[in-house]
Design a protein around this motif. Structure first.
Motif, PDB file in Angstrom:
ATOM      1  N   LEU A   1       0.825  -1.212   0.000  1.00  0.00           N
ATOM      2  CA  LEU A   1       0.000   0.000   0.000  1.00  0.00           C
ATOM      3  C   LEU A   1       0.862   1.266   0.000  1.00  0.00           C
ATOM      4  O   LEU A   1       0.628   2.186  -0.778  1.00  0.00           O
ATOM      5  N   GLY A   2       1.860   1.303   0.889  1.00  0.00           N
ATOM      6  CA  GLY A   2       2.689   2.505   1.003  1.00  0.00           C
ATOM      7  C   GLY A   2       3.380   2.858  -0.304  1.00  0.00           C
ATOM      8  O   GLY A   2       3.445   4.040  -0.687  1.00  0.00           O
ATOM      9  N   ALA A   3       3.876   1.858  -1.001  1.00  0.00           N
ATOM     10  CA  ALA A   3       4.553   2.112  -2.282  1.00  0.00           C
ATOM     11  C   ALA A   3       3.565   2.645  -3.317  1.00  0.00           C
ATOM     12  O   ALA A   3       3.898   3.548  -4.107  1.00  0.00           O
ATOM     13  N   ALA A   4       2.353   2.120  -3.307  1.00  0.00           N
ATOM     14  CA  ALA A   4       1.334   2.602  -4.262  1.00  0.00           C
ATOM     15  C   ALA A   4       0.974   4.053  -3.962  1.00  0.00           C
ATOM     16  O   ALA A   4       0.797   4.870  -4.882  1.00  0.00           O
ATOM     17  N   ILE A   5       0.885   4.403  -2.671  1.00  0.00           N
ATOM     18  CA  ILE A   5       0.567   5.789  -2.300  1.00  0.00           C
ATOM     19  C   ILE A   5       1.711   6.714  -2.722  1.00  0.00           C
ATOM     20  O   ILE A   5       1.479   7.800  -3.275  1.00  0.00           O
ATOM     21  N   ALA A   6       2.943   6.291  -2.471  1.00  0.00           N
ATOM     22  CA  ALA A   6       4.101   7.126  -2.833  1.00  0.00           C
ATOM     23  C   ALA A   6       4.129   7.379  -4.336  1.00  0.00           C
ATOM     24  O   ALA A   6       4.405   8.506  -4.789  1.00  0.00           O
ATOM     25  N   GLN A   7       3.815   6.361  -5.110  1.00  0.00           N
ATOM     26  CA  GLN A   7       3.816   6.501  -6.573  1.00  0.00           C
ATOM     27  C   GLN A   7       2.724   7.491  -7.023  1.00  0.00           C
ATOM     28  O   GLN A   7       2.965   8.362  -7.860  1.00  0.00           O
ATOM     29  N   ALA A   8       1.544   7.355  -6.432  1.00  0.00           N
ATOM     30  CA  ALA A   8       0.447   8.261  -6.810  1.00  0.00           C
ATOM     31  C   ALA A   8       0.746   9.685  -6.354  1.00  0.00           C
ATOM     32  O   ALA A   8       0.470  10.650  -7.085  1.00  0.00           O
ATOM     33  N   ALA A   9       1.323   9.833  -5.164  1.00  0.00           N
ATOM     34  CA  ALA A   9       1.611  11.179  -4.632  1.00  0.00           C
ATOM     35  C   ALA A   9       2.681  11.877  -5.467  1.00  0.00           C
ATOM     36  O   ALA A   9       2.621  13.095  -5.662  1.00  0.00           O
ATOM     37  N   ALA A  10       3.645  11.104  -5.964  1.00  0.00           N
ATOM     38  CA  ALA A  10       4.724  11.702  -6.768  1.00  0.00           C
ATOM     39  C   ALA A  10       4.170  12.339  -8.039  1.00  0.00           C
ATOM     40  O   ALA A  10       4.769  13.270  -8.585  1.00  0.00           O
ATOM     41  N   ALA A  11       3.009  11.859  -8.488  1.00  0.00           N
ATOM     42  CA  ALA A  11       2.411  12.392  -9.722  1.00  0.00           C
ATOM     43  C   ALA A  11       1.411  13.515  -9.444  1.00  0.00           C
ATOM     44  O   ALA A  11       0.803  14.035 -10.383  1.00  0.00           O
ATOM     45  N   ALA A  12       1.225  13.865  -8.158  1.00  0.00           N
ATOM     46  CA  ALA A  12       0.225  14.887  -7.802  1.00  0.00           C
ATOM     47  C   ALA A  12       0.914  16.233  -7.590  1.00  0.00           C
ATOM     48  O   ALA A  12       1.682  16.387  -6.640  1.00  0.00           O
ATOM     49  N   PRO A  13       0.643  17.229  -8.448  1.00  0.00           N
ATOM     50  CA  PRO A  13       1.357  18.500  -8.349  1.00  0.00           C
ATOM     51  C   PRO A  13       1.085  19.277  -7.062  1.00  0.00           C
ATOM     52  O   PRO A  13       1.889  20.128  -6.680  1.00  0.00           O
ATOM     53  N   ASP A  14      -0.047  18.990  -6.378  1.00  0.00           N
ATOM     54  CA  ASP A  14      -0.380  19.748  -5.160  1.00  0.00           C
ATOM     55  C   ASP A  14       0.228  19.124  -3.905  1.00  0.00           C
ATOM     56  O   ASP A  14       0.046  19.636  -2.804  1.00  0.00           O
ATOM     57  N   LEU A  15       0.916  17.975  -4.059  1.00  0.00           N
ATOM     58  CA  LEU A  15       1.466  17.270  -2.894  1.00  0.00           C
ATOM     59  C   LEU A  15       2.987  17.192  -2.982  1.00  0.00           C
ATOM     60  O   LEU A  15       3.544  17.055  -4.073  1.00  0.00           O
ATOM     61  N   GLU A  16       3.626  17.252  -1.805  1.00  0.00           N
ATOM     62  CA  GLU A  16       5.077  17.082  -1.752  1.00  0.00           C
ATOM     63  C   GLU A  16       5.391  15.975  -0.732  1.00  0.00           C
ATOM     64  O   GLU A  16       5.123  16.146   0.465  1.00  0.00           O
ATOM     65  N   VAL A  17       5.895  14.850  -1.212  1.00  0.00           N
ATOM     66  CA  VAL A  17       6.267  13.764  -0.296  1.00  0.00           C
ATOM     67  C   VAL A  17       7.620  14.121   0.319  1.00  0.00           C
ATOM     68  O   VAL A  17       8.651  14.094  -0.346  1.00  0.00           O
ATOM     69  N   VAL A  18       7.589  14.470   1.607  1.00  0.00           N
ATOM     70  CA  VAL A  18       8.791  14.923   2.303  1.00  0.00           C
ATOM     71  C   VAL A  18       9.610  13.729   2.789  1.00  0.00           C
ATOM     72  O   VAL A  18      10.832  13.770   2.809  1.00  0.00           O
ATOM     73  N   TRP A  19       8.920  12.673   3.197  1.00  0.00           N
ATOM     74  CA  TRP A  19       9.631  11.474   3.626  1.00  0.00           C
ATOM     75  C   TRP A  19       8.758  10.238   3.471  1.00  0.00           C
ATOM     76  O   TRP A  19       7.531  10.328   3.457  1.00  0.00           O
ATOM     77  N   THR A  20       9.439   9.113   3.334  1.00  0.00           N
ATOM     78  CA  THR A  20       8.807   7.799   3.487  1.00  0.00           C
ATOM     79  C   THR A  20       9.708   7.009   4.434  1.00  0.00           C
ATOM     80  O   THR A  20      10.937   7.161   4.390  1.00  0.00           O
TER      81      THR A  20
END
Ligand SMILES: NC(=O)C1=CN([C@@H]2O[C@H](COP(=O)(O)OP(=O)(O)OC[C@H]3O[C@@H](n4cnc5c(N)ncnc54)[C@H](O)[C@@H]3O)[C@@H](O)[C@H]2O)C=CC1
Ligand SMILES: O=C(O)C1=N[C@H](C(=O)O)C[C@H](O)C1
Length: 243
Positions: free
Chosen positions: A16-35
């Protein structure tokens, strides 16, 4: 000038976490600061998503309270009876046994199916839960949510059983086999007819997109919420004028 992005952290980098990280990386309004994928003390973010394990959820709640970060809990199988009291209005926390909007709709319909079963003791409501062989918890968080909805609608059912069901018990069958992303069926079985409603996830993308929806919704909110509240914005209008 660029818009302010919502900062995101992700606990757990498994399926699940990897799928969320992949989707978030493609979202311009979100910034993944850490995993992180194990015990850690990461910096505050607007919203952290917990896609780890049941055992790690209490520590992630402690971290969220200590850092003032919002927390979306997607992990299942945990119990924190004092969660509401601990959260209060200190931070925002959203619990989501299933991030699919269609499953949120299914939970509403399960309550109606329960109400229909309540009209006739010959109608048995039931639940099926099929997941991949590696899933740690059983029944699934979704099955528990759907069981609660069925039992709210049908008060003669007060607990679940995986065995022969007494009149006050709701039959709930669990299958753990293969690679199934997550399939749930709620049904009614009577002497002369049956009615079933099945949701089958075809990809973890549906969970990842729902997790990001929950994070966006939680940003700026305090208190304890459920994914049902987030989904209500979309689902409520569908329930007008059903005559
Ligand atoms: N709410 C939803 O829609 C969904 C919920 N889930 C739930 O999400 C959870 C994770 O599922 P999967 O990704 O399939 O499991 P998984 O086993 O593939 O991933 C869990 C990951 O968490 C990591 N982890 C363990 N302890 C940790 C800690 N203290 N901090 C951070 N990471 C830690 C593990 O190393 C592992 O990589 C389960 O509880 C599952 O039921 C899964 C899919 C959808
Ligand atoms: O572990 C999974 O895979 C899933 N877990 C959630 C649950 O326990 O209900 C949601 C989804 O069915 C996939």
């Amino acid at each position: 000038m660029s818009a302010v992005r919502t900062t995101i952290g992700i606990f757990g980098q498994g399926r699940l976490g990897a799928a969320i990280a992949q989707a978030a990386a493609a979202a311009p309004d979100l910034e993944v600061v850490w995993t992180v994928d194990g015990p850690a003390d990461p910096p505050p973010v607007d919203v952290a998503l917990d896609a780890s394990t049941a055992a790690a959820v209490p520590a992630h709640l402690e971290w969220a309270l200590a850092t003032g970060s919002g927390l979306v809990i997607g992990a299942t199988g945990w119990e924190l009876p004092d969660l509401a009291a601990r959260v209060g209005d200190r931070i925002g926390v959203l619990t989501a046994p299933n991030f699919s909007l269609a499953v949120a709709l299914m939970a509403r319909l399960a309550k109606v199916l329960g109400r229909f079963a309540a009209l006739d003791p010959e109608l048995d409501p039931y639940l099926l839960d099929h997941h991949h062989r590696l899933k740690a918890d059983a029944p699934s968080g979704t099955a528990r949510r759907l069981a609660a909805a069925l039992m709210e609608g049908c008060p003669r059912k007060t607990e679940t059983t995986s065995g022969t069901a007494a009149p006050h018990q709701l039959s709930l069958a669990v299958l753990r086999a293969g690679a199934e992303f997550g399939t749930h069926t709620v049904g009614l079985d009577g002497p002369a007819e049956t009615l079933t409603l099945t949701h089958q996830a075809r990809s973890r993308l549906v969970f990842a997109q729902g997790a990001l929806r929950a994070a966006r919704w939680l940003k700026g909110r305090k208190g304890l919420h459920t994914f049902d509240a987030c989904a209500a914005e979309t689902l409520d209008p569908l329930f007008g004028d059903l005559s």
